[in-house]
Each structure stands twice: as structure tokens, then as C-alpha cells.
Design a protein around this motif. Structure first.
Motif, PDB file in Angstrom:
ATOM      1  N   LYS A 199      20.874  53.662  86.550  1.00  0.00           N
ATOM      2  CA  LYS A 199      20.326  54.759  88.023  1.00  0.00           C
ATOM      3  C   LYS A 199      22.244  55.087  88.797  1.00  0.00           C
ATOM      4  CE  LYS A 199      16.186  53.395  88.674  1.00  0.00           C
ATOM      5  NZ  LYS A 199      15.814  52.405  90.159  1.00  0.00           N
ATOM      6  N   GLY A 200      23.195  54.692  88.346  1.00  0.00           N
ATOM      7  CA  GLY A 200      23.984  55.572  89.004  1.00  0.00           C
ATOM      8  C   GLY A 200      24.616  54.855  90.187  1.00  0.00           C
ATOM      9  N   LEU A 201      24.962  53.685  90.208  1.00  0.00           N
ATOM     10  CA  LEU A 201      25.538  52.873  90.586  1.00  0.00           C
ATOM     11  C   LEU A 201      27.059  53.159  90.766  1.00  0.00           C
ATOM     12  CD1 LEU A 201      24.984  51.157  93.624  1.00  0.00           C
ATOM     13  CD2 LEU A 201      25.213  48.391  91.684  1.00  0.00           C
ATOM     14  N   GLN A 202      27.256  53.286  89.916  1.00  0.00           N
ATOM     15  CA  GLN A 202      29.098  53.570  89.935  1.00  0.00           C
ATOM     16  C   GLN A 202      29.655  54.665  91.010  1.00  0.00           C
ATOM     17  OE1 GLN A 202      31.082  54.051  86.293  1.00  0.00           O
ATOM     18  NE2 GLN A 202      32.334  52.140  87.345  1.00  0.00           N
ATOM     19  N   THR A 203      28.654  55.367  90.459  1.00  0.00           N
ATOM     20  CA  THR A 203      28.833  57.382  90.787  1.00  0.00           C
ATOM     21  C   THR A 203      28.467  57.077  92.095  1.00  0.00           C
ATOM     22  OG1 THR A 203      27.819  58.675  89.149  1.00  0.00           O
ATOM     23  CG2 THR A 203      27.857  59.538  90.954  1.00  0.00           C
ATOM     24  N   LEU A 204      27.500  56.508  92.728  1.00  0.00           N
ATOM     25  CA  LEU A 204      26.914  56.670  94.608  1.00  0.00           C
ATOM     26  C   LEU A 204      28.804  56.029  95.055  1.00  0.00           C
ATOM     27  CD1 LEU A 204      25.710  56.540  97.429  1.00  0.00           C
ATOM     28  CD2 LEU A 204      24.937  54.254  95.988  1.00  0.00           C
ATOM     29  N   LEU A 205      29.206  54.403  94.125  1.00  0.00           N
ATOM     30  CA  LEU A 205      30.528  53.666  95.118  1.00  0.00           C
ATOM     31  C   LEU A 205      31.593  55.048  94.825  1.00  0.00           C
ATOM     32  CD1 LEU A 205      29.839  50.099  93.261  1.00  0.00           C
ATOM     33  CD2 LEU A 205      28.997  51.213  95.482  1.00  0.00           C
ATOM     34  N   ARG A 206      31.849  55.183  94.161  1.00  0.00           N
ATOM     35  CA  ARG A 206      32.311  56.081  94.027  1.00  0.00           C
ATOM     36  C   ARG A 206      32.794  57.759  94.717  1.00  0.00           C
ATOM     37  NH1 ARG A 206      33.954  57.039  87.526  1.00  0.00           N
ATOM     38  NH2 ARG A 206      35.297  54.541  87.134  1.00  0.00           N
ATOM     39  N   ALA A 207      31.564  57.893  94.920  1.00  0.00           N
ATOM     40  CA  ALA A 207      31.065  58.515  96.187  1.00  0.00           C
ATOM     41  C   ALA A 207      31.560  58.318  97.935  1.00  0.00           C
ATOM     42  CB  ALA A 207      29.836  59.659  96.206  1.00  0.00           C
ATOM     43  N   GLU A 208      30.983  57.299  98.077  1.00  0.00           N
ATOM     44  CA  GLU A 208      31.686  56.563  99.435  1.00  0.00           C
ATOM     45  C   GLU A 208      33.377  56.514  99.845  1.00  0.00           C
ATOM     46  OE1 GLU A 208      33.068  53.889 101.434  1.00  0.00           O
ATOM     47  OE2 GLU A 208      32.600  53.038  99.438  1.00  0.00           O
ATOM     48  N   ARG A 209      33.815  56.502  97.998  1.00  0.00           N
ATOM     49  CA  ARG A 209      34.980  55.919  98.577  1.00  0.00           C
ATOM     50  C   ARG A 209      35.686  57.129  98.542  1.00  0.00           C
ATOM     51  NH1 ARG A 209      38.208  53.809  93.645  1.00  0.00           N
ATOM     52  NH2 ARG A 209      37.479  55.700  92.763  1.00  0.00           N
ATOM     53  N   LEU A 210      35.229  58.476  98.482  1.00  0.00           N
ATOM     54  CA  LEU A 210      35.482  59.826  98.545  1.00  0.00           C
ATOM     55  C   LEU A 210      35.346  59.990  99.862  1.00  0.00           C
ATOM     56  CD1 LEU A 210      34.945  62.037  95.500  1.00  0.00           C
ATOM     57  CD2 LEU A 210      37.117  61.041  95.665  1.00  0.00           C
TER      58      LEU A 210
END
Length: 375
Positions: A199-210
Motif C-alpha cells: 500500500k506504499g505506506l513508506q512512500t507516504l511517510l517519506r513524502a510527509e517528511r519532505l
């Protein structure tokens, strides 16, 4: 035409599909009482419900259940039997002996990485049900050829039928008079559903950090069963931005979550189709999705959101920021999503498409009993 539907899950798809078919056919639905008894109110009154005790996969009662199920199907005198999923192991033992044309919906041609729910069923079992069905239904053109190859089916017996809009939560929100419950200046992004690796959770978390300094009002809500997002806390930019609700989400809570959301995000690493996308549309919510499976082919023609590459946090962050800064664009995309959900993607419209498949392909190709069995 008399159509008998058989399903244990997915629940929301089953309700939407049965309701969409009801204006066009005499619909009988044989379903587990444990899953659907509390949901009777959401079925169209024209759907004739047969709620039955449905044993667990390892129960010794399954042979007796199959005999009773076969008798019950016979009493409905169906022109077509449609299994709304290929993920019930024991039905494989009964299907070869059913004299009725059999259609099976395949939601996922292959198991997604980390999807523990689906992986509990042996792959041979779901494949066997697909192969011994007369016709298959999938949710997009890309999946059609994949299913024909995977299950060794004539492509003319694999049909594309879009996933219908899921509207019962929007109807519930209207019934309860729900309104958006969020502070001024907050921008709420919702990730909803089964939270597994694909589900790409890691991608979302890294986007939030950006986005930490660019979007100070950002709030990310993650709700559903599956993996624990807090196990990836080291990937987060600001943990105070997250509202994480693990486990089963009650219907009224689902309705409030989608009411509160400014947009719905589907940052999947891999997918075929997504019921969440069809739920978001009924709430007139814009979406940001990754270009996997049928997501882009669904979102782009409608203009209901932004499509970004999978596993690309920077692209995801840019899309979220763009929509956060442009409320008019969000409103326009949401309006198009809603128009789609009550028009081309409405359950009634999808039900009409299903009838075309039954009439043009399934009934004409029906073979006299006994059927050919497993291909």
C-alpha cells in the motif's frame, strides 16, 4: 433473467454489485449470515437475501454446507450463478457439479506483497476456481490479458466490468447529518483500508517528511487493519501530524473519516484496482494515486485526481502540496469524481454492463451438464 450471487467478501463490493444488478434482473444473494445480517438495510429491497451459516475453511461441516448450498442454488432457478470472488476454497469442490453457467469475479490476478489476508488461501485454490469457471470478470483491460494467461482462459471468456461506486457510507453520512470536523487551516490527507506492504505506506511517510516546512497544516490519517504504521516512525518527519487508527473501522467512523478528508491518497507500490478509490468518489473527494494496476486508467479519464509514479516520495509530496494550495482544483476534481460515481460508475450502470455480459456471452456459451470441469 434470474441471477444468483454467492459471496463471502469483499463486503462493500458485494452490496454495491447486488444493488446495481437489482434494477435489471431478479437477484438472489446467498451470503454468510455472520457478515451480512447487520448490513441488511444497505441492500436494495429487490435483492432477495439468503443468509446462511457459512463454516470456516477448516470446519468439518464444509461438505454438508456445499450440499445444502447446491440445493439452495437450485431452488433459486438461476440463469447465471456469479461468484463475486474466487477466494473461498471449498467452493472448488462443488462448482464442477453445478449445471448452471458460472461467472467468477477475480479482484486480484496475483497476491500483492505483504497481503496476509489473501495469502491465507493457497494460490492453487483461487486459481482452480478461476480455471473451472465458465467466464471471469476483472476490473480493467490490463487485468484481462493477465487473467487469461494466468488462468489459461480464452480471452473471450474474460470480461472487463469496472468496480462499482461504493456509496453506502456517503448515504450514511447524509443520514447522520455529518459535517466536516477539522480545525481551520488544517489539510487532512486520508489513507484508508488494509495497510499492508504494497500500500506504499513508506512512500507516504517519506513524502510527509519532505513537506515538513512547506505544509504546516498537514494532518495524515491512516485507518484500517494491517501493519503498524508506528513501526516506521523513523521515516516520519513529524509524528504529531499523524492520526493512526488501527483495526476494524466502524461504519459511522468511516463516514466521518471521508467527510473530514480534504483528499484521499492511494500511494500503492502495487495494485490491481481499489475499492477505496470508488468510495472516495461517492464523497466527492479528489485523489492522489500511483500509476499501478488500473488506478491511472481510472483516475485520468475522469479527471478526479493526480497520478504519480510509485515509490517516488518527491512526486507524491509535490502532488499533495499542489492540491493543498489549490482549493478550486480540489473542488473541481471532487465534483468530477462525484459525477462519475453517480453516472458512469454508479452501481446501476455497472449492473447494466453485467447484464450485457450475461446476455451476450455467458448464456449463449452455456454448455449442457456436465460441464467441462477444470481447464
Amino acid at each position: 433473467m434470474r441471477v444468483t450471487l454467492i459471496s463471502s467478501e469483499p463486503v462493500d463490493y458485494t452490496i454495491a454489485f447486488a444493488n446495481g444488478l437489482a434494477p435489471h434482473a431478479s437477484v438472489q444473494a446467498i451470503l454468510p449470515v455472520s457478515r451480512y445480517d447487520r448490513l441488511r438495510q444497505w441492500f436494495d429491497h429487490r435483492v432477495q437475501l439468503h443468509l446462511v451459516d457459512w463454516p470456516r475453511t477448516r470446519s468439518p461441516l464444509n461438505p454438508f454446507f456445499l450440499a445444502g448450498l447446491t440445493r439452495r442454488i437450485g431452488r433459486t432457478c438461476p440463469d447465471v450463478v456469479h461468484l463475486l470472488s474466487n477466494t473461498t476454497l471449498w467452493l472448488n469442490a462443488a462448482a464442477p457439479f453445478w449445471p448452471w453457467p458460472l461467472v467468477t469475479t477475480v479482484h486480484d490476478v496475483t497476491v500483492h506483497p505483504g497481503d496476509r489476508d489473501t495469502a491465507r488461501l493457497p494460490s492453487w485454490a483461487s486459481g482452480m476456481m478461476a480455471r473451472q469457471s465458465d467466464h471471469l470478470v476483472v476490473h480493467g483491460e490490463q487485468l484481462r490479458q493477465a487473467a487469461a494467461t494466468q488462468f489459461r482462459k480464452d480471452p473471450h471468456r474474460v470480461h472487463v466490468l469496472p468496480h462499482p461506486a461504493i456509496d453506502r457510507y456517503a448515504r450514511l453520512a447524509a443520514r447522520l447529518g455529518l459535517s466536516r470536523n477539522a480545525p481551520t487551516g488544517q489539510f487532512t490527507v486520508l489513507l484508508f483500508g488494509r495497510i499492508y506492504a504494497y500500500k506504499g505506506l513508506q512512500t507516504l511517510l517519506r513524502a510527509e517528511r519532505l513537506l515538513r516546512d512547506k505544509l504546516p497544516g498537514l494532518r495524515i490519517v491512516i485507518a484500517g487493519r494491517g501493519d503498524d504504521p508506528w513501526s516506521l516512525a523513523s521515516e516520519m518527519g513529524d509524528t504529531s501530524r499523524y492520526d493512526i487508527r488501527r483495526g476494524f473501522v466502524e461504519d459511522h467512523a468511516v463516514a466521518q473519516l471521508f467527510t473530514d478528508a480534504d483528499l484521499v491518497v492511494l500511494p500503492y507500490d502495487e495494485a490491481s484496482q481499489s475499492g477505496v478509490l470508488h468510495l472516495a468518489g461517492s464523497f466527492a473527494k479528489p485523489v492522489v494515486v500511483t500509476d499501478v494496476g488500473e488506478l491511472a486508467a481510472t483516475v485520468n479519464p475522469v479527471g478526479m485526481g493526480i497520478v504519480v509514479p510509485p515509490k517516488d516520495p518527491a512526486a507524491l509530496a509535490d502532488a499533495l502540496l499542489r492540491l493543498a494550495r489549490d482549493p478550486d482544483l480540489r473542488l473541481a476534481m471532487g465534483a468530477r469524481a462525484h459525477d462519475w460515481s453517480v453516472g458512469p460508475n454508479s452501481p446501476c450502470t455497472i449492473g447494466a454492463h453485467a447484464m450485457t455480459i450475461y446476455n451476450d456471452s455467458v448464456i449463449p456459451s452455456a454448455q449442457p451438464w456436465p460441464k467441462g470441469g477444470i481447464a
